[in-house]
Design a protein around this motif. Structure first.
Motif, PDB file in Angstrom:
ATOM      1  N   UNK A 101       0.837  -1.199   0.000  1.00 58.52           N
ATOM      2  CA  UNK A 101       0.000   0.000   0.000  1.00 58.52           C
ATOM      3  C   UNK A 101       0.869   1.245   0.000  1.00 58.52           C
ATOM      4  N   UNK A 102       0.360   2.285  -0.683  1.00 62.46           N
ATOM      5  CA  UNK A 102       1.032   3.579  -0.694  1.00 62.46           C
ATOM      6  C   UNK A 102       0.059   4.638  -0.195  1.00 62.46           C
ATOM      7  N   UNK A 103       0.537   5.451   0.712  1.00 68.36           N
ATOM      8  CA  UNK A 103      -0.265   6.506   1.325  1.00 68.36           C
ATOM      9  C   UNK A 103       0.452   7.836   1.127  1.00 68.36           C
ATOM     10  N   UNK A 104      -0.300   8.901   0.907  1.00 71.69           N
ATOM     11  CA  UNK A 104       0.284  10.236   0.769  1.00 71.69           C
ATOM     12  C   UNK A 104      -0.049  11.071   1.997  1.00 71.69           C
ATOM     13  N   UNK A 105       0.952  11.755   2.524  1.00 74.01           N
ATOM     14  CA  UNK A 105       0.765  12.655   3.664  1.00 74.01           C
ATOM     15  C   UNK A 105       1.218  14.047   3.228  1.00 74.01           C
ATOM     16  N   UNK A 106       0.336  15.032   3.347  1.00 75.39           N
ATOM     17  CA  UNK A 106       0.636  16.396   2.915  1.00 75.39           C
ATOM     18  C   UNK A 106       0.761  17.310   4.124  1.00 75.39           C
ATOM     19  N   UNK A 107       1.918  17.940   4.239  1.00 79.35           N
ATOM     20  CA  UNK A 107       2.195  18.833   5.374  1.00 79.35           C
ATOM     21  C   UNK A 107       1.944  20.282   4.962  1.00 79.35           C
ATOM     22  N   UNK A 108       0.743  20.767   5.259  1.00 80.54           N
ATOM     23  CA  UNK A 108       0.338  22.147   5.019  1.00 80.54           C
ATOM     24  C   UNK A 108       0.418  22.553   3.545  1.00 80.54           C
ATOM     25  N   UNK A 109      -0.004  21.647   2.676  1.00 81.76           N
ATOM     26  CA  UNK A 109      -0.187  21.986   1.261  1.00 81.76           C
ATOM     27  C   UNK A 109      -1.579  22.588   1.150  1.00 81.76           C
ATOM     28  N   UNK A 110      -1.653  23.887   0.903  1.00 85.27           N
ATOM     29  CA  UNK A 110      -2.923  24.601   1.016  1.00 85.27           C
ATOM     30  C   UNK A 110      -3.560  24.975  -0.317  1.00 85.27           C
ATOM     31  N   UNK A 111      -2.816  24.905  -1.423  1.00 80.60           N
ATOM     32  CA  UNK A 111      -3.362  25.309  -2.716  1.00 80.60           C
ATOM     33  C   UNK A 111      -4.355  24.252  -3.206  1.00 80.60           C
ATOM     34  N   UNK A 112      -5.623  24.620  -3.435  1.00 81.78           N
ATOM     35  CA  UNK A 112      -6.615  23.616  -3.856  1.00 81.78           C
ATOM     36  C   UNK A 112      -6.296  22.980  -5.200  1.00 81.78           C
ATOM     37  N   UNK A 113      -5.651  23.723  -6.097  1.00 81.12           N
ATOM     38  CA  UNK A 113      -5.286  23.132  -7.389  1.00 81.12           C
ATOM     39  C   UNK A 113      -4.244  22.027  -7.206  1.00 81.12           C
ATOM     40  N   UNK A 114      -3.273  22.273  -6.306  1.00 76.08           N
ATOM     41  CA  UNK A 114      -2.258  21.258  -6.039  1.00 76.08           C
ATOM     42  C   UNK A 114      -2.858  20.024  -5.373  1.00 76.08           C
ATOM     43  N   UNK A 115      -3.701  20.244  -4.371  1.00 80.39           N
ATOM     44  CA  UNK A 115      -4.306  19.106  -3.677  1.00 80.39           C
ATOM     45  C   UNK A 115      -5.203  18.329  -4.629  1.00 80.39           C
ATOM     46  N   UNK A 116      -5.934  19.034  -5.481  1.00 76.87           N
ATOM     47  CA  UNK A 116      -6.767  18.351  -6.465  1.00 76.87           C
ATOM     48  C   UNK A 116      -5.942  17.512  -7.424  1.00 76.87           C
ATOM     49  N   UNK A 117      -4.834  18.082  -7.913  1.00 78.24           N
ATOM     50  CA  UNK A 117      -3.958  17.336  -8.821  1.00 78.24           C
ATOM     51  C   UNK A 117      -3.337  16.139  -8.117  1.00 78.24           C
ATOM     52  N   UNK A 118      -3.001  16.285  -6.845  1.00 74.63           N
ATOM     53  CA  UNK A 118      -2.432  15.172  -6.072  1.00 74.63           C
ATOM     54  C   UNK A 118      -3.467  14.061  -5.907  1.00 74.63           C
ATOM     55  N   UNK A 119      -4.708  14.429  -5.663  1.00 71.97           N
ATOM     56  CA  UNK A 119      -5.769  13.421  -5.576  1.00 71.97           C
ATOM     57  C   UNK A 119      -5.899  12.660  -6.891  1.00 71.97           C
ATOM     58  N   UNK A 120      -5.780  13.381  -7.989  1.00 73.51           N
ATOM     59  CA  UNK A 120      -5.880  12.738  -9.301  1.00 73.51           C
ATOM     60  C   UNK A 120      -4.744  11.740  -9.499  1.00 73.51           C
ATOM     61  N   UNK A 121      -3.524  12.126  -9.128  1.00 69.52           N
ATOM     62  CA  UNK A 121      -2.393  11.208  -9.235  1.00 69.52           C
ATOM     63  C   UNK A 121      -2.549  10.027  -8.279  1.00 69.52           C
ATOM     64  N   UNK A 122      -3.075  10.291  -7.089  1.00 67.75           N
ATOM     65  CA  UNK A 122      -3.300   9.213  -6.120  1.00 67.75           C
ATOM     66  C   UNK A 122      -4.252   8.173  -6.692  1.00 67.75           C
ATOM     67  N   UNK A 123      -5.296   8.637  -7.376  1.00 70.31           N
ATOM     68  CA  UNK A 123      -6.234   7.709  -8.005  1.00 70.31           C
ATOM     69  C   UNK A 123      -5.563   6.943  -9.138  1.00 70.31           C
ATOM     70  N   UNK A 124      -4.752   7.652  -9.926  1.00 72.92           N
ATOM     71  CA  UNK A 124      -4.106   7.027 -11.083  1.00 72.92           C
ATOM     72  C   UNK A 124      -3.145   5.923 -10.675  1.00 72.92           C
ATOM     73  N   UNK A 125      -2.437   6.112  -9.550  1.00 73.96           N
ATOM     74  CA  UNK A 125      -1.416   5.135  -9.145  1.00 73.96           C
ATOM     75  C   UNK A 125      -1.866   4.241  -7.991  1.00 73.96           C
ATOM     76  N   UNK A 126      -3.144   4.283  -7.655  1.00 79.53           N
ATOM     77  CA  UNK A 126      -3.688   3.340  -6.692  1.00 79.53           C
ATOM     78  C   UNK A 126      -3.321   3.584  -5.247  1.00 79.53           C
ATOM     79  N   UNK A 127      -3.033   4.834  -4.869  1.00 84.31           N
ATOM     80  CA  UNK A 127      -2.769   5.133  -3.458  1.00 84.31           C
ATOM     81  C   UNK A 127      -4.032   4.878  -2.646  1.00 84.31           C
ATOM     82  N   UNK A 128      -3.856   4.458  -1.406  1.00 86.62           N
ATOM     83  CA  UNK A 128      -5.031   4.133  -0.594  1.00 86.62           C
ATOM     84  C   UNK A 128      -5.707   5.380  -0.047  1.00 86.62           C
ATOM     85  N   UNK A 129      -5.031   6.536  -0.126  1.00 84.42           N
ATOM     86  CA  UNK A 129      -5.645   7.764   0.358  1.00 84.42           C
ATOM     87  C   UNK A 129      -4.614   8.838   0.611  1.00 84.42           C
ATOM     88  N   UNK A 130      -5.100  10.017   1.019  1.00 84.18           N
ATOM     89  CA  UNK A 130      -4.215  11.098   1.433  1.00 84.18           C
ATOM     90  C   UNK A 130      -4.575  11.517   2.849  1.00 84.18           C
TER      91      UNK A 130
END
Length: 248
Positions: A101-130
């Motif tokens: 399993x791969x999990x993403x942890x974001x430390x004070x990433x506040x830009x909604x465009x960045x978080x949205x893009x990260x969610x998209x990559x998380x879905x693409x590569x099968x991460x279990x969540x952020x």
């Protein structure tokens, strides 16, 4: 004294965010856990969006829709107002993790465009969540949902009060915590190995906070050339997710 007429140009709120764009709206409509309160659409968009009968739909032209979203947001003929998804607990997310399993942890990433893009990559590569800190991450909103292109509805997102404590809980669940830092001496490929990995990324500019670094098992860098100083955090997340997927 006359009472000011209430503006119809509100762009939604944290309690009732508005999403726009075909992918974000279609994903919200397909998500049984998402409550869609109302919708506005052009006749063309309404013809293929398949709104459930319980969702009230107002027909509108492109100009009217533009007043419902901020600035020049690309609404693509459809806007919906929704309720935020129910809170996901970190313990539940970790309990459902498989052996690899791969999990993403974001430390004070506040830009909604960045978080949205990260969610998209998380879905693409099968991460279990952020995992993010509750007070220093963007709420669900239109810009984030548009950047996520439907992934907001598919990738579990756990918000925590204390990120350091969350990282301790993640370690107890058997995850190897790798913090991405440009000045690290080890490449990410060398730091990977355990089957359960938590990739920790800090905000652009300041990066990870010192307390977050102290709660990582290893610090690693992406092997980028000297032509650029660093990658955008969402790009770095995509590269790191790919590397973790290949390693596993």
């Amino acid at each position: 004294m006359s009472r000011r007429k209430k503006s119809h140009q509100s762009h939604g709120s944290a309690q009732r965010p508005r999403f726009w764009g075909k992918h974000a709206v279609a994903a919200a409509l397909d998500n049984p856990d998402r409550r869609v309160l109302k919708a506005w659409a052009t006749r063309e968009a309404a013809g293929f969006m398949q709104f459930p009968p319980e969702v009230p739909v107002t027909m509108a032209d492109v100009t009217d829709l533009a007043r419902l979203v901020p600035g020049d947001a690309p609404h693509q003929g459809v806007v919906i107002e929704v309720e935020p998804l129910e809170e996901i607990w970190l313990a539940d997310l970790l309990a459902e993790a498989e052996e690899r399993a791969t999990l993403l942890v974001l430390d004070q990433v506040t830009d909604p465009h960045n978080v949205g893009a990260i969610l998209r990559s998380a879905a693409a590569f099968g991460a279990i969540g952020i995992v993010t800190q509750d007070r220093h991450s963007p709420p669900e909103g239109g810009a984030l949902a548009k950047a996520a292109s439907g992934a907001l509805e598919r990738v579990p997102w756990a918000r925590v009060v204390n990120l350091a404590r969350a990282l301790e809980e993640i370690a107890e669940a058997g995850f190897w915590r790798i913090g991405l830092a440009g000045e690290a001496s080890t490449d990410l490929k060398e730091a990977l190995g355990p089957k359960r990995v938590a990739l920790v990324l800090g905000a652009e500019g300041p990066g990870m906070r010192s307390n977050t670094r102290e709660h990582c098992d290893a610090l690693a860098k992406l092997p980028i050339s000297d032509a650029v100083e660093s990658l955008n955090v969402s790009n770095a997340a995509a590269v790191a997710l790919y590397a973790a997927t290949v390693a596993n």
